[in-house]
Design a protein around this motif. Structure first.
Motif, PDB file in Angstrom:
ATOM      1  N   VAL A 111       0.840  -1.205   0.000  1.00  0.00           N
ATOM      2  CA  VAL A 111       0.000   0.000   0.000  1.00  0.00           C
ATOM      3  C   VAL A 111       0.871   1.248   0.000  1.00  0.00           C
ATOM      4  N   ARG A 112       1.922   1.229   0.777  1.00  0.00           N
ATOM      5  CA  ARG A 112       2.798   2.394   0.879  1.00  0.00           C
ATOM      6  C   ARG A 112       3.552   2.657  -0.425  1.00  0.00           C
ATOM      7  N   ARG A 113       3.866   1.600  -1.173  1.00  0.00           N
ATOM      8  CA  ARG A 113       4.688   1.765  -2.376  1.00  0.00           C
ATOM      9  C   ARG A 113       3.883   1.914  -3.662  1.00  0.00           C
ATOM     10  N   THR A 114       2.563   1.761  -3.602  1.00  0.00           N
ATOM     11  CA  THR A 114       1.741   1.865  -4.809  1.00  0.00           C
ATOM     12  C   THR A 114       0.850   3.101  -4.733  1.00  0.00           C
ATOM     13  N   PHE A 115       0.151   3.363  -5.839  1.00  0.00           N
ATOM     14  CA  PHE A 115      -0.697   4.547  -5.922  1.00  0.00           C
ATOM     15  C   PHE A 115      -1.971   4.193  -6.692  1.00  0.00           C
ATOM     16  N   GLY A 116      -2.975   5.062  -6.534  1.00  0.00           N
ATOM     17  CA  GLY A 116      -4.183   4.945  -7.340  1.00  0.00           C
ATOM     18  C   GLY A 116      -4.926   3.637  -7.128  1.00  0.00           C
ATOM     19  N   CYS A 117      -5.340   3.018  -8.248  1.00  0.00           N
ATOM     20  CA  CYS A 117      -6.147   1.800  -8.190  1.00  0.00           C
ATOM     21  C   CYS A 117      -5.399   0.640  -7.549  1.00  0.00           C
ATOM     22  N   ARG A 118      -4.084   0.562  -7.775  1.00  0.00           N
ATOM     23  CA  ARG A 118      -3.320  -0.517  -7.157  1.00  0.00           C
ATOM     24  C   ARG A 118      -3.294  -0.378  -5.638  1.00  0.00           C
ATOM     25  N   ARG A 119      -3.149   0.842  -5.153  1.00  0.00           N
ATOM     26  CA  ARG A 119      -3.202   1.054  -3.706  1.00  0.00           C
ATOM     27  C   ARG A 119      -4.585   0.697  -3.160  1.00  0.00           C
ATOM     28  N   ALA A 120      -5.634   1.074  -3.886  1.00  0.00           N
ATOM     29  CA  ALA A 120      -6.990   0.748  -3.445  1.00  0.00           C
ATOM     30  C   ALA A 120      -7.199  -0.759  -3.408  1.00  0.00           C
ATOM     31  N   ARG A 121      -6.670  -1.483  -4.397  1.00  0.00           N
ATOM     32  CA  ARG A 121      -6.823  -2.945  -4.411  1.00  0.00           C
ATOM     33  C   ARG A 121      -6.086  -3.585  -3.238  1.00  0.00           C
ATOM     34  N   ASN A 122      -4.899  -3.111  -2.929  1.00  0.00           N
ATOM     35  CA  ASN A 122      -4.172  -3.656  -1.784  1.00  0.00           C
ATOM     36  C   ASN A 122      -4.914  -3.383  -0.478  1.00  0.00           C
ATOM     37  N   LEU A 123      -5.514  -2.214  -0.358  1.00  0.00           N
ATOM     38  CA  LEU A 123      -6.323  -1.915   0.827  1.00  0.00           C
ATOM     39  C   LEU A 123      -7.561  -2.802   0.888  1.00  0.00           C
ATOM     40  N   MET A 124      -8.151  -3.092  -0.282  1.00  0.00           N
ATOM     41  CA  MET A 124      -9.315  -3.975  -0.316  1.00  0.00           C
ATOM     42  C   MET A 124      -8.953  -5.371   0.182  1.00  0.00           C
ATOM     43  N   LEU A 125      -7.801  -5.899  -0.263  1.00  0.00           N
ATOM     44  CA  LEU A 125      -7.351  -7.202   0.231  1.00  0.00           C
ATOM     45  C   LEU A 125      -7.113  -7.154   1.737  1.00  0.00           C
ATOM     46  N   LEU A 126      -6.538  -6.058   2.203  1.00  0.00           N
ATOM     47  CA  LEU A 126      -6.266  -5.913   3.631  1.00  0.00           C
ATOM     48  C   LEU A 126      -7.560  -5.886   4.436  1.00  0.00           C
ATOM     49  N   ALA A 127      -8.598  -5.230   3.890  1.00  0.00           N
ATOM     50  CA  ALA A 127      -9.872  -5.119   4.608  1.00  0.00           C
ATOM     51  C   ALA A 127     -10.576  -6.458   4.754  1.00  0.00           C
ATOM     52  N   ARG A 128     -10.253  -7.425   3.903  1.00  0.00           N
ATOM     53  CA  ARG A 128     -10.913  -8.728   3.959  1.00  0.00           C
ATOM     54  C   ARG A 128     -10.150  -9.747   4.789  1.00  0.00           C
ATOM     55  N   MET A 129      -9.165  -9.297   5.522  1.00  0.00           N
ATOM     56  CA  MET A 129      -8.374 -10.187   6.361  1.00  0.00           C
ATOM     57  C   MET A 129      -8.666  -9.936   7.830  1.00  0.00           C
ATOM     58  N   PRO A 130      -8.458 -10.948   8.670  1.00  0.00           N
ATOM     59  CA  PRO A 130      -8.563 -10.709  10.119  1.00  0.00           C
ATOM     60  C   PRO A 130      -7.456  -9.760  10.564  1.00  0.00           C
ATOM     61  N   LEU A 131      -7.843  -8.621  11.105  1.00  0.00           N
ATOM     62  CA  LEU A 131      -6.870  -7.573  11.424  1.00  0.00           C
ATOM     63  C   LEU A 131      -6.931  -7.207  12.900  1.00  0.00           C
ATOM     64  N   ASP A 132      -5.912  -6.502  13.334  1.00  0.00           N
ATOM     65  CA  ASP A 132      -5.923  -5.930  14.678  1.00  0.00           C
ATOM     66  C   ASP A 132      -5.917  -4.406  14.581  1.00  0.00           C
ATOM     67  N   GLY A 133      -6.029  -3.760  15.730  1.00  0.00           N
ATOM     68  CA  GLY A 133      -6.132  -2.307  15.744  1.00  0.00           C
ATOM     69  C   GLY A 133      -4.897  -1.606  15.224  1.00  0.00           C
ATOM     70  N   ALA A 134      -3.717  -2.225  15.397  1.00  0.00           N
ATOM     71  CA  ALA A 134      -2.487  -1.574  14.943  1.00  0.00           C
ATOM     72  C   ALA A 134      -2.458  -1.431  13.428  1.00  0.00           C
ATOM     73  N   VAL A 135      -2.930  -2.446  12.726  1.00  0.00           N
ATOM     74  CA  VAL A 135      -2.971  -2.375  11.264  1.00  0.00           C
ATOM     75  C   VAL A 135      -3.946  -1.298  10.820  1.00  0.00           C
ATOM     76  N   ALA A 136      -5.126  -1.253  11.453  1.00  0.00           N
ATOM     77  CA  ALA A 136      -6.117  -0.235  11.092  1.00  0.00           C
ATOM     78  C   ALA A 136      -5.583   1.165  11.346  1.00  0.00           C
ATOM     79  N   ALA A 137      -4.817   1.339  12.430  1.00  0.00           N
ATOM     80  CA  ALA A 137      -4.255   2.662  12.728  1.00  0.00           C
ATOM     81  C   ALA A 137      -3.259   3.095  11.655  1.00  0.00           C
ATOM     82  N   ARG A 138      -2.486   2.147  11.135  1.00  0.00           N
ATOM     83  CA  ARG A 138      -1.527   2.496  10.086  1.00  0.00           C
ATOM     84  C   ARG A 138      -2.214   2.773   8.755  1.00  0.00           C
ATOM     85  N   ALA A 139      -3.384   2.178   8.542  1.00  0.00           N
ATOM     86  CA  ALA A 139      -4.119   2.415   7.296  1.00  0.00           C
ATOM     87  C   ALA A 139      -5.002   3.658   7.367  1.00  0.00           C
TER      88      ALA A 139
END
Length: 315
Positions: A111-139
């Motif tokens: 996510v940090r190294r991409t831009f535009g639609c690619r960054r959005a797609r990486n965030l979409m994959l991240l949103a569909r994973m079991p996450l903790d609060g630290a990851v959400a804070a960085r996003a």
């Protein structure tokens, strides 16, 4: 001399064209082999994940060829795809897989190294994973992105990581939700990952929360919300909310011969009234009701032509 130069130029051009075609063919063959390998490897990853979920315990499984280029993304897509189509999934085993292989950290780096639609797609994959609060804070920083898709997927990451803060996060979102974005929120809700009631949403003064609440009522057919819908139809708020409440009443097949509905129809433009006629005809409202609601001669003829065009039983 000129002829020799022309012949040499022609030969060089032909050689360059042949080399380019050869490179294109080689690239195409390589891409096909990669797609075939990814399909086989993705099937193996999915099988391993399903067996691990069924067992529910034990050490984190080993995934073959995980160190090869593209394998980590393939595993992330497999985990995200599995959670995206499964209801009531026990996320604890998947959380162990994500943590053991560092998929969340790897995606944050992408996510940090991409831009535009690619960054959005990486965030979409991240949103569909079991996450903790630290990851959400960085996003969370990407909610302020100039790219609308990136902003929304960053919000989805926060919603997935902390469902208890869903009302606050949606209310603080700086842009109005589009129909597509509301649909993605409802998908999260249908998967059981966003436990929110429709009542506080429909009664909220926030436009985004009300739109989501109306969509929940429409999707799940909550007829008990009819009094609240009628109040929104009759209110003097944003016209968009009144129209959405009216469409929600139609989706619930509720009676529309009400003064509140008539007053809302009176302030709608001709194009909006025609769009509502089409929706009501598709929902199966009778020709008599359509004629009572839309009494202008031109609108009456349009209503009749609509009803006759729909090949379905009208109640």
């Amino acid at each position: 001399m000129t002829e020799r130069l022309l012949i040499a130029y022609t030969l060089l051009t032909a050689l360059a064209t042949a080399a380019l075609l050869g490179a294109l063919c080689a690239s195409e063959l390589q891409a096909r082999r990669r797609c075939g390998r990814d399909a086989v490897l993705g099937s193996r990853y999915l099988r391993i994940l399903m067996l691990y979920l069924l067992s529910g315990e034990g050490p984190v499984p080993r995934f073959p060829m995980i160190r090869r280029a593209g394998a980590r993304r393939l595993l992330a897509e497999t985990v995200a795809g599995l959670t995206g189509v499964t209801y009531g999934l026990d996320t604890a085993p998947l959380r162990r897989v994500v943590s053991a292989y560092g998929l969340d950290r790897w995606l944050l780096g992408r996510v940090r190294r991409t831009f535009g639609c690619r960054r959005a797609r990486n965030l979409m994959l991240l949103a569909r994973m079991p996450l903790d609060g630290a990851v959400a804070a960085r996003a969370a920083r990407y909610v302020r992105s100039r790219n609308r898709r990136v902003r929304f997927q960053a919000l989805m990451v926060q919603l997935a990581a902390d469902p208890s803060a869903a009302l606050r996060l949606m209310a603080e979102y700086p842009a109005p939700f589009s129909a597509c974005e509301v649909g993605e929120i409802l998908i999260l809700l249908r998967r059981g990952m966003l436990p929110i009631a429709y009542g506080p949403l429909v009664e909220s003064p926030c436009r985004n929360l009300r739109i989501v609440g109306l969509s929940i009522v429409r999707q799940f057919g909550i007829e008990e919300a009819e009094p609240q819908l009628l109040r929104i139809v009759a209110g003097d708020e944003v016209p968009e909310l009144g129209r959405e409440a009216l469409y929600t009443l139609c989706a619930l097949r509720r009676p529309l011969t009400r003064r509140r509905v008539s007053r809302r129809l009176a302030v709608m433009s001709s194009a909006e009234r025609k769009a509502l006629m089409r929706y009501m005809a598709a929902e199966g409202y009778s020709p008599g009701l359509l004629r009572r609601l839309f009494d202008a001669r031109r609108e009456r003829s349009y209503c009749e032509s609509l009803v006759q065009s729909y090949k379905r039983s009208l109640a």
